[in-house]
Enzyme design. Structure first.
Site, mmCIF file in Angstrom:
data_model
loop_
_atom_site.group_PDB
_atom_site.id
_atom_site.type_symbol
_atom_site.label_atom_id
_atom_site.label_comp_id
_atom_site.label_asym_id
_atom_site.label_seq_id
_atom_site.Cartn_x
_atom_site.Cartn_y
_atom_site.Cartn_z
ATOM 1 C CG ASP A 64 1.125 6.119 2.256
ATOM 2 O OD1 ASP A 64 -0.091 6.374 2.175
ATOM 3 O OD2 ASP A 64 1.622 5.040 1.871
HETATM 4 C C1 SPV Z 1 1.068 3.033 -2.581
HETATM 5 O O1 SPV Z 1 1.587 3.190 -3.686
HETATM 6 O O2 SPV Z 1 0.574 3.943 -1.932
HETATM 7 C C2 SPV Z 1 1.008 1.693 -1.997
HETATM 8 C C3 SPV Z 1 2.012 0.690 -2.372
HETATM 9 O O3 SPV Z 1 0.172 1.460 -1.156
HETATM 10 S S1 SPV Z 1 3.266 0.768 -1.171
HETATM 11 O O4 SPV Z 1 3.726 2.140 -1.094
HETATM 12 O O5 SPV Z 1 4.325 -0.125 -1.594
HETATM 13 O O6 SPV Z 1 2.697 0.342 0.093
HETATM 14 MG MG MG Z 2 -0.827 3.146 -0.468
#
Ligand code: SPV
Ligand code: MG
Length: 294
Positions: A64
């Site tokens: 991510d």
């Molecule tokens: C996501 O769901 O991609 C978010 C929330 O940004 S978190 O993963 O908690 O950062």
């Molecule tokens: Mg996110």
């Protein structure tokens, strides 16, 4: 056609006005969108869908960190919009380059998305739940505020919303930093504020919301209770939350069932046990798809 863009786009603002709070669940593909659309129990249902960068990336086996680019994210969003009618909130990560961000706003509006959330990090963005295991670098608040200002100026429709996500607590900064940033982003025209924390006790969130609402009682607030999951929605609402997002629970529950099914079939050298324990019938899935609401 309840999923026409102009009908869907305004639904989020309406729900925020009409309800005590708005309940949002992650959707990361057409099928999970259908689950969010159709899950109802004891008269309750989800109000909207969150298109998470974490989950969109994870389902592709990717980190991510914005490596899954916006063109790919748009394909996921389109897939979900195609088979659902509930309003959509897009996780826009950092918003990317300013010139790209303003274009993306218009694309999302055209598609019928209700809101985007962008976070005040810079450099290689890392997932917030990694907490202090990685380094999170915050953008200068004025630079980020300019992105919000330009985004608001670019939007074509009244009802589209841009939320500023404050990552002060994720980056190890204090309450004063978070509140300063909130003030700056609200002045820049943000429709609302998302505040995030990876701590389990929820105290950063409770303290921030209380202080923010004292100064800006009308600002729309958004929370993601992944780590502080023990608090019920009512309690989060009492803290001052207007939008509550379950940001990754369909990804995580799907992963668990997939892993168990894969292990069980290996163990038993047949599918019988896994089919009974960890799999729904194909009829159920095909039924959901053919019922798909429009
Ligand atoms: C996501 O769901 O991609 C978010 C929330 O940004 S978190 O993963 O908690 O950062
Ligand atoms: Mg996110």
């Amino acid at each position: 056609m309840k999923n026409l863009p102009e009908i869907r786009r305004k639904k989020l603002k309406e729900k925020i006005k009409q309800q005590d709070y708005v309940r949002v669940m992650e959707a990361s593909n057409g099928l999970s969108g259908l689950i969010v659309e159709n899950t109802k129990t004891e008269g309750k249902e989800y109000d909207a869908m969150w298109i998470s960068s974490l989950c969109d990336s994870a389902f592709k086996g990717m980190p991510d960190n914005e490596i899954v680019d916006f063109t790919s994210r748009l394909r996921t969003i389109e897939e979900i919009l195609e088979v659902t009618t509930k309003p959509v909130i897009v996780d826009g990560d950092t918003g990317g380059k300013l010139e790209h961000f303003v274009k993306h706003i218009n694309t999302l509006e055209r598609m019928g998305v209700s809101a985007i959330v962008i976070e005040d990090k810079k450099g290689l963005k890392q997932n917030s739940l990694l907490g202090n295991k990685v380094e999170h670098t915050l953008e200068e608040k004025e630079v980020f505020a300019e992105k919000i200002r330009k985004g608001k100026a670019a939007q074509m429709t009244e009802e589209f919303m841009i939320f500023a996500r404050i990552e002060s607590f994720i980056a190890g900064k204090d309450m004063a930093d978070a509140l300063e940033r909130a003030k700056c982003y609200i002045q820049a025209g943000a429709d609302g504020i998302m505040i995030h924390s990876y701590k389990k006790d929820g105290q950063e969130i409770a303290g921030f919301l209380k202080a923010l609402k004292e100064k800006h009682p009308k600002v729309i607030t958004m929370v993601v209770p992944t780590t502080y999951a023990e608090f019920r929605e009512k309690e989060l609402q009492e803290w001052g939350a207007n939008i509550i997002i379950y940001a990754n629970h369909l990804l995580r529950s799907a992963y668990l069932a997939m892993k168990k099914a894969a292990e069980k079939i290996l163990e038993e050298e047949r599918a019988y046990e896994a089919g009974n324990e960890y799999c729904v019938s194909m009829e159920e899935i095909l039924g959901l798809i053919s019922e798909g609401k429009k």
